[in-house]
Design an enzyme around this catalytic site. Structure first.
Site: not given
Ligand SMILES: [Ca+2]
Ligand SMILES: [Ca+2]
Ligand SMILES: [Ca+2]
Ligand SMILES: [Ca+2]
Ligand SMILES: [Ca+2]
Ligand SMILES: [Ca+2]
Ligand SMILES: [Ca+2]
Ligand SMILES: [Ca+2]
Ligand SMILES: [Ca+2]
Ligand SMILES: [Ca+2]
Ligand SMILES: [Ca+2]
Ligand SMILES: [Ca+2]
Lengths: 195, 195, 195, 195, 195, 195
Positions: D95, D138
């Site tokens: 990611s 996140k």
């Protein structure tokens, strides 16, 4: 499958003596030299100690190229391959050191190795020959294979009396301290092109 | 999935015979040569012994390039890839040695390998052919695949009587001691461009 | 996350079909070519068999560069990268062989891959297409993704009747024996510059 | 130790968002370029997937050097190092792909990365942005660090409603499908020389 | 097999003192230098710490080539091999550092190492000599081997009183802080060509 | 064996502070530079994190060669070796980052490192100094070794009150945010040639 002596003197091959849990056996060490860039390839299911032993033999020959009548740039211009047949059988230990050195010198000079000779001994970077184990079993396998002259480390002389007399009488043992003596005993003067 | 004989003679491919716990099978060995820098790539889930066997075959051919009508700088100017299809199946052992050598010579000379020939045998750095195991199962798989001429190591002659007579009668066994004999038997005179 | 067909024909990317314990899925194979020195990079959490499969595809294309209208020195002058997205998902097996070969040829020639085509099949060094497993699950995933033409190995024709008729009727299966047929079916004549 | 937004726009560094068992955190990706021979060094206790992700980002930029105003021989003439600080903390996953790509482009063009931007997304070899996990955690860590604009994969739009409204209201989410959009959003026009 | 002092002063070899679970022993360190490209080969079943110790010794000598009367391009033009015989015996630890450095300097200058000298001590990249363990057992083995002068790290002076007086009286201990002192004590002025 | 402060300012060596399960200790970082081809060698039983930390320090210095008065081709023309003595002791972690950077700059510029200074801190690719653990134990070991000025990461200021006042009063702590400050504090103006 037990080893047998060669039928002719060989260039680029020498006969060693191995000793494993299953007893003694002879061992062919083959060396090929072809145009290349200085790679050294070692095959035949060799353990790390045996590979390092080949490197020591190789380095010794490089430092003594001149005295051995080998062109000093043989390393830069060739690839060298040392193979020990019966590729499925694991092999290890330092005792094939002098056999690998002898096969290398033979391949690089074209001088043949006598078909009667078997040998065993660790080699050092100075060409010294160090003692090995299993001399009795190695001698028996050399005898069975039909070899007649056996080069051994000087320090193993004390182990000769462990070998049955019937075998000992058929074999000539040549105790050595240095690879110079090995080469003098094992190499013939002739340049055969056998295979 | 059992192997079958090729439909035409092949350049750069030869048929070996394998023997595993699951029985015998045929094995295609493919070789490609392309302009490069001397890399040798070995693929097909090959074990270490089989990879070393390929290296021995390769070195033997390098030292004999002249006699085999192969340009002596083929190594410096090409990359060579040896692949054994059915890439998910693990393969190992030294018995594909002469098959890899034959496929290499075919690829490098353009001479075709006869579609009728199967072969099995360990190769040494001097081109000698050493005995292998599982000859019976290998012969059965060669028969089933439709091969007719089977090259075997000379030392395996003693195992021929283990093969059922019905199979033995359909096959011609060619015992050999050296790769020279393998190439003489397996390579046709013609330069096919098959795929 | 299930795969979907591309929205446009792609250059340097092809759609494969994968089969895991979790069922079938589509798989994008991406290829990039940039000025370099001949390095081949393989990424996407690929197992050894899949990496070897990529090497076989790559070698085949190198030996056939001429016929494929690829400059014969593309290897020396470029670095090639094959990546399979969803980088956290482990992938393995030889069945993406023809997909990787197709993506490579597309990237090297600039010819686009048809967005309607999915494919599965092991490739050999001679460009032959070998059978694969999991055709039923692969066909279902291709159908779900919206693909319409599916290239399969000729030897897998016998597995077509395992696929539900409703799915089978929406898809055109193209059984092939050689990569030449794959390229003929998958590549469009046009040189798109998609991304 | 939780991350904080940069105090100034940075050249050769971008802020990613990570998600581990311990929750979310920000992640600085640093890139250095120095005269060299084309080596790519990856440090910061990165797992294999993250390293492959960096390679994909790097290859994408190489194939698009022209469009990105990067000299096409930057690879041959430089060594590139990607480092992710807090070197004792293991990091993995795909990611950070677009963050690494952004930091690379910044380092190679001298264009600064906006200090307000955080980002997360897998990159493919074609520059596509694939979805990631842990968006909620996140986003919380981005918020805590004081970032205000968050670039996310288009396919993760559906996960935005999992983020607490108080946090969501402070952040601008920018869903993207391709790296081109990332660079447009993250790079400023100016060439800062920060450290 | 216990070590013995050399019969003559040696070029390219020095005698170290080892200490293992089985007690103390002497250790020959051999160095060969041959025309090459700067490769450093380390053999003799050496552990990682001992290999790193050899690298530190090597680097120290490279930075001090001038003062040691070694041509500054010896690295580029030679391959160097350090071997520790009895190749089947595992060896590790940093205490052979000064012995390896001494053998290297001897091989590169042609100056002989005195046959009477044994030594033990870790070397640092600045040539400093750090303390070692097992001095008592090492002294006993040096005594048994017939060595008479023993170079030890200055910080080990405090351990001399652990050595039995009968042994201590036969040996001269030379405590040193830096490799310069080691070389001054161990190298003779003469250039022997022993083997 | 506890570390002690150097007796003189050193070129190519700096003193770090380590913290292990056994408490704190000082750590010498040694750097040697010799004519070569750009190899970076790392020895002293260093763990992966510490090796990566050395690479980050090295890359930072490469990108800043100009500002640091280091010839920009120092990498291409030299081999660099970083060694951490007491070669048998495993070492790891990122906290020696600024010490390795300081020793590198000293070795490459010839500027000495003050013998009074100890330091600890992770370095990033931008030269930033990140916080470390174990400051109390590190301070105690610095005190015991006779150091007087201790460079610490700015973010560790909050840990100073954990250090016993008697120790704290003998030491000057210098909190820094960037390597520039470290070099300003640790390097003397003079070019000593110590060993
Ligand atoms: Ca045998
Ligand atoms: Ca006896
Ligand atoms: Ca089969
Ligand atoms: Ca029989
Ligand atoms: Ca998927
Ligand atoms: Ca069926
Ligand atoms: Ca953090
Ligand atoms: Ca949702
Ligand atoms: Ca001994
Ligand atoms: Ca004492
Ligand atoms: Ca210590
Ligand atoms: Ca506190």
């Amino acid at each position: 499958r037990y080893g047998q002596a060669e039928l002719e003197d060989q260039v680029g091959a020498a006969t060693g003596l191995a000793y494993t849990a299953a007893g003694g056996d002879t061992l062919s060490i083959e060396v090929s030299v072809s145009p290349g860039k200085g790679n050294l390839t070692l095959t035949g299911k060799l353990g790390d100690v045996m590979k390092e032993s080949a490197q020591a033999a190789f380095s010794y020959i490089r430092t003594r190229a001149d005295e051995l009548n080998i062109s000093s740039d043989f390393v830069e211009k060739n690839d060298i391959h040392i193979h020990v047949p019966e590729g499925a059988t694991p092999k290890d230990g330092p005792s094939a050191g002098i056999t690998m050195a002898t096969a290398l010198v033979s391949a690089l000079t074209g001088r043949a190795v006598s078909k009667e000779v078997g040998m065993t001994g660790e080699i050092t970077l100075r060409g010294r020959v160090l003692p090995i184990g299993g001399l009795k079993q190695k001698a028996l396998s050399a005898h069975r294979a039909g070899l007649t002259r056996i080069i051994i480390p000087f320090e193993n002389k004390k182990d000769l009396d462990d070998i049955p007399e019937s075998v000992r009488n058929d074999l000539t043992f040549i105790p050595v301290k240095h690879l110079d003596e090995v080469l003098e005993q094992a190499l013939t003067g002739e340049k055969n092109e056998s295979k």
